[in-house]
Motif scaffolding. Structure first.
Motif, PDB file in Angstrom:
ATOM      1  N   UNK A 156       2.863 -27.119  34.699  1.00 14.31           N
ATOM      2  CA  UNK A 156       4.232 -27.142  35.220  1.00 14.31           C
ATOM      3  C   UNK A 156       4.769 -25.706  35.288  1.00 14.31           C
ATOM      4  N   UNK A 157       5.835 -25.528  36.067  1.00 15.43           N
ATOM      5  CA  UNK A 157       6.342 -24.184  36.366  1.00 15.43           C
ATOM      6  C   UNK A 157       7.672 -23.904  35.665  1.00 15.43           C
ATOM      7  N   UNK A 158       7.681 -24.089  34.352  1.00 24.18           N
ATOM      8  CA  UNK A 158       8.917 -23.900  33.601  1.00 24.18           C
ATOM      9  C   UNK A 158       9.402 -22.462  33.688  1.00 24.18           C
ATOM     10  N   UNK A 159       8.494 -21.501  33.550  1.00 26.46           N
ATOM     11  CA  UNK A 159       8.911 -20.096  33.563  1.00 26.46           C
ATOM     12  C   UNK A 159       9.484 -19.694  34.914  1.00 26.46           C
ATOM     13  N   UNK A 160       8.910 -20.209  35.993  1.00 31.15           N
ATOM     14  CA  UNK A 160       9.428 -19.891  37.326  1.00 31.15           C
ATOM     15  C   UNK A 160      10.862 -20.385  37.478  1.00 31.15           C
ATOM     16  N   UNK A 161      11.104 -21.629  37.116  1.00 32.37           N
ATOM     17  CA  UNK A 161      12.450 -22.182  37.255  1.00 32.37           C
ATOM     18  C   UNK A 161      13.426 -21.552  36.265  1.00 32.37           C
ATOM     19  N   UNK A 162      12.915 -21.123  35.108  1.00 27.56           N
ATOM     20  CA  UNK A 162      13.761 -20.400  34.165  1.00 27.56           C
ATOM     21  C   UNK A 162      14.209 -19.077  34.773  1.00 27.56           C
ATOM     22  N   UNK A 163      13.294 -18.411  35.484  1.00 31.26           N
ATOM     23  CA  UNK A 163      13.617 -17.160  36.164  1.00 31.26           C
ATOM     24  C   UNK A 163      14.618 -17.400  37.295  1.00 31.26           C
ATOM     25  N   UNK A 164      14.420 -18.499  38.034  1.00 37.25           N
ATOM     26  CA  UNK A 164      15.356 -18.850  39.106  1.00 37.25           C
ATOM     27  C   UNK A 164      16.752 -19.060  38.538  1.00 37.25           C
ATOM     28  N   UNK A 165      16.838 -19.788  37.440  1.00 38.35           N
ATOM     29  CA  UNK A 165      18.149 -20.061  36.838  1.00 38.35           C
ATOM     30  C   UNK A 165      18.812 -18.785  36.349  1.00 38.35           C
ATOM     31  N   UNK A 166      18.008 -17.877  35.784  1.00 37.78           N
ATOM     32  CA  UNK A 166      18.567 -16.610  35.297  1.00 37.78           C
ATOM     33  C   UNK A 166      19.201 -15.811  36.437  1.00 37.78           C
ATOM     34  N   UNK A 167      18.503 -15.747  37.555  1.00 37.45           N
ATOM     35  CA  UNK A 167      19.017 -14.977  38.686  1.00 37.45           C
ATOM     36  C   UNK A 167      20.210 -15.675  39.324  1.00 37.45           C
ATOM     37  N   UNK A 168      20.154 -16.995  39.443  1.00 34.99           N
ATOM     38  CA  UNK A 168      21.280 -17.731  40.028  1.00 34.99           C
ATOM     39  C   UNK A 168      22.514 -17.642  39.144  1.00 34.99           C
ATOM     40  N   UNK A 169      22.322 -17.685  37.828  1.00 35.75           N
ATOM     41  CA  UNK A 169      23.464 -17.532  36.916  1.00 35.75           C
ATOM     42  C   UNK A 169      24.107 -16.158  37.099  1.00 35.75           C
ATOM     43  N   UNK A 170      23.290 -15.130  37.295  1.00 33.44           N
ATOM     44  CA  UNK A 170      23.835 -13.787  37.520  1.00 33.44           C
ATOM     45  C   UNK A 170      24.636 -13.736  38.813  1.00 33.44           C
ATOM     46  N   UNK A 171      24.138 -14.369  39.872  1.00 32.32           N
ATOM     47  CA  UNK A 171      24.868 -14.405  41.136  1.00 32.32           C
ATOM     48  C   UNK A 171      26.190 -15.161  40.988  1.00 32.32           C
ATOM     49  N   UNK A 172      26.175 -16.217  40.216  1.00 29.46           N
ATOM     50  CA  UNK A 172      27.415 -16.966  39.985  1.00 29.46           C
ATOM     51  C   UNK A 172      28.419 -16.147  39.183  1.00 29.46           C
ATOM     52  N   UNK A 173      27.931 -15.161  38.412  1.00 30.12           N
ATOM     53  CA  UNK A 173      28.825 -14.234  37.703  1.00 30.12           C
ATOM     54  C   UNK A 173      29.174 -13.033  38.582  1.00 30.12           C
ATOM     55  N   UNK A 174      28.797 -13.097  39.851  1.00 28.27           N
ATOM     56  CA  UNK A 174      29.075 -12.045  40.838  1.00 28.27           C
ATOM     57  C   UNK A 174      28.335 -10.745  40.523  1.00 28.27           C
ATOM     58  N   UNK A 175      27.060 -10.894  40.149  1.00 27.51           N
ATOM     59  CA  UNK A 175      26.196  -9.739  39.914  1.00 27.51           C
ATOM     60  C   UNK A 175      24.928  -9.892  40.755  1.00 27.51           C
ATOM     61  N   UNK A 176      24.630  -8.865  41.552  1.00 25.59           N
ATOM     62  CA  UNK A 176      23.442  -8.888  42.419  1.00 25.59           C
ATOM     63  C   UNK A 176      22.250  -8.168  41.801  1.00 25.59           C
ATOM     64  N   UNK A 177      22.421  -7.581  40.628  1.00 24.00           N
ATOM     65  CA  UNK A 177      21.390  -6.716  40.048  1.00 24.00           C
ATOM     66  C   UNK A 177      20.048  -7.431  39.907  1.00 24.00           C
ATOM     67  N   UNK A 178      20.051  -8.621  39.290  1.00 23.94           N
ATOM     68  CA  UNK A 178      18.796  -9.332  39.054  1.00 23.94           C
ATOM     69  C   UNK A 178      18.153  -9.781  40.361  1.00 23.94           C
ATOM     70  N   UNK A 179      18.971 -10.233  41.305  1.00 25.03           N
ATOM     71  CA  UNK A 179      18.426 -10.698  42.587  1.00 25.03           C
ATOM     72  C   UNK A 179      17.821  -9.542  43.380  1.00 25.03           C
ATOM     73  N   UNK A 180      18.476  -8.369  43.342  1.00 27.69           N
ATOM     74  CA  UNK A 180      17.937  -7.197  44.052  1.00 27.69           C
ATOM     75  C   UNK A 180      16.627  -6.747  43.408  1.00 27.69           C
ATOM     76  N   UNK A 181      16.545  -6.810  42.083  1.00 25.88           N
ATOM     77  CA  UNK A 181      15.298  -6.453  41.400  1.00 25.88           C
ATOM     78  C   UNK A 181      14.173  -7.388  41.828  1.00 25.88           C
ATOM     79  N   UNK A 182      14.497  -8.669  41.967  1.00 27.97           N
ATOM     80  CA  UNK A 182      13.493  -9.633  42.431  1.00 27.97           C
ATOM     81  C   UNK A 182      13.064  -9.317  43.858  1.00 27.97           C
ATOM     82  N   UNK A 183      14.007  -8.937  44.702  1.00 26.49           N
ATOM     83  CA  UNK A 183      13.682  -8.562  46.087  1.00 26.49           C
ATOM     84  C   UNK A 183      12.747  -7.351  46.126  1.00 26.49           C
ATOM     85  N   UNK A 184      12.975  -6.388  45.239  1.00 21.40           N
ATOM     86  CA  UNK A 184      12.106  -5.207  45.185  1.00 21.40           C
ATOM     87  C   UNK A 184      10.686  -5.580  44.765  1.00 21.40           C
TER      88      UNK A 184
END
Length: 407
Positions: A156-184
């Motif tokens: 199962x892909x628990x770590x992947x979805x955990x990473x998704x949740x971490x980045x989405x939570x940051x976006x919901x807090x109005x922070x793009x830092x984690x999402x931009x790092x993922x894009x890089x």
């Protein structure tokens, strides 16, 4: 053979199962490649300089020894980095890929669908899908518990979805830092997908600087991060530059939409779409997709008529089509198309059961309304051989009913 296992059909659902660890291993490979290129470049540069000095006869033995020692140190550091990366990410990912492929290979040796071995494999698949459903619905603790109890942590892909949740939570807090790092980290793959997620994130950071009246920082940010996108996003960049002269409380039209906080919700959805596409994950839980396939083969218009419920039909379960939050599968069935039947299937208006050769349909002679033999026999026994149509209220003897043949 009717019970022969349809391996190709089963594997249609399993592409993400094999793709996710493959993408993780690609990330490990790219990180290793960057380390090798960076550190070996320094070694090659030092070796080239040393060779030039040696050919010109101006080499200093002590300086040459120090240069060689530095090169050896760089190579040893590179070896340590690659070894650590292999031990912490590379080898575990290889093990996951191996176990998943072995799990999929099991069904190739199972000839029949009623084989007990396939039953055990299908139970494991259901456990995987339950974990997938829990992760997509924010129930990570439940997902980890199921995975641990069923010993399917590597499946199962628990770590992947955990990473998704971490980045989405940051976006919901109005922070793009984690999402931009993922894009890089996934820049090449996103470029191949023609994804605009990175630009959207950069644009949002610029908007937030404008909102905070940090105009100097906003202009510098635009030159550094938005200008490279001018060939494909010039119109959006030009609109964004106007924000330097428009305060949020005075914005109107397109500029008001740029300042709208709902853009953060759109960014969350865009990120989710991008990471799902990168890992070939469907947007719906795998459990839902499998249920859709079965429900689509059973769904009939009659399932959504309250008076014609079939007690054995899962589509009729759960107040389907009533607008309520039914607990049955009927609620899920609302999203699938009606099934196509080569032969007619008739459901009794009274009992909700399918009419067939064992429970033949009978029609009233005058009105033509059709009901099952089981329902008519039961009614005639209670009323001295007489039957009444519940819709037209017409009454006749049971013997007067006409048999109907299903085409």
């Amino acid at each position: 053979m009717a019970n022969k296992l349809n391996v190709d059909g089963i594997l249609l659902f399993e592409q993400p199962f094999a793709r996710v660890p493959y993408e993780n291993y690609r990330k490990v490979f790219r990180t290793s490649q960057r380390n090798v290129e960076r550190d070996l470049k320094a070694v090659q540069s030092a070796a080239t300089d040393l060779a030039k000095q040696s050919s010109s006869g101006s080499v200093n033995s002590e300086a040459a020894i120090q240069s060689i020692d530095a090169m050896i140190t760089n190579v040893e550091n590179l070896k340590r980095k690659l070894s650590d990366l292999h031990d912490t990410a590379g080898k575990p990912t290889q093990d996951v890929i191996r176990e998943r492929l072995q799990h999929l290979a099991t069904i190739e040796s199972i000839p029949m669908a009623n084989d007990p071995e396939f039953g055990r494999w299908a139970d494991t698949r259901l456990d995987r899908w339950l974990v997938d459903w829990a992760l997509r619905n924010g129930k990570e603790k439940t997902a980890r518990m199921i995975a641990k109890e069923k010993h399917i942590e590597t499946l199962v892909d628990i770590e992947l979805f955990s990473d998704i949740k971490r980045i989405e939570d940051a976006l919901e807090r109005h922070s793009c830092t984690e999402a931009i790092a993922w894009c890089n980290e996934n820049k090449t793959a996103l470029r191949k997908m023609k994804s605009t997620l990175e630009f959207d994130l950069r644009l949002q950071e610029y908007i937030e600087l404008s909102r905070a009246c940090k105009y100097d920082e906003a202009m510098e940010y635009a030159r550094k991060h938005l200008a490279p996108w001018k060939e494909t996003h010039m119109d959006q960049i030009q609109q964004a530059t106007v924000l330097l002269a428009v305060r949020p409380e005075r914005a109107y039209g397109r500029y008001k939409r740029l300042y709208d906080f709902s853009r953060w919700t759109v960014l969350v959805q865009s990120f989710r779409t991008a990471i799902y596409s990168l890992n070939t994950l469907p947007t719906e839980p795998l459990l839902h997709l499998s249920l859709y396939a079965g429900l689509a083969s059973l769904k009939l218009p009659a399932c959504f008529l309250h008076a014609t419920k079939n007690v054995d039909c899962p589509v009729c379960d759960g107040e389907a089509g009533s607008g309520s939050q039914g607990l049955g599968l009927g609620k899920l069935a609302e999203e699938v198309p009606l099934s196509h039947h080569a032969n007619s299937t008739i459901v009794c208006y009274i009992t909700g059961k399918i009419m067939d050769a064992d429970n033949m349909p009978l029609a009233f002679p005058d009105t033509g309304y059709v009901y099952s033999r089981e329902a008519m026999e039961e009614m005639s026994l209670k009323n001295g051989g007489m039957v009444t149509c519940p819709r037209s209220k017409a009454t006749c003897k049971f013997s007067a009913l006409r048999r109907v043949y299903i085409s």
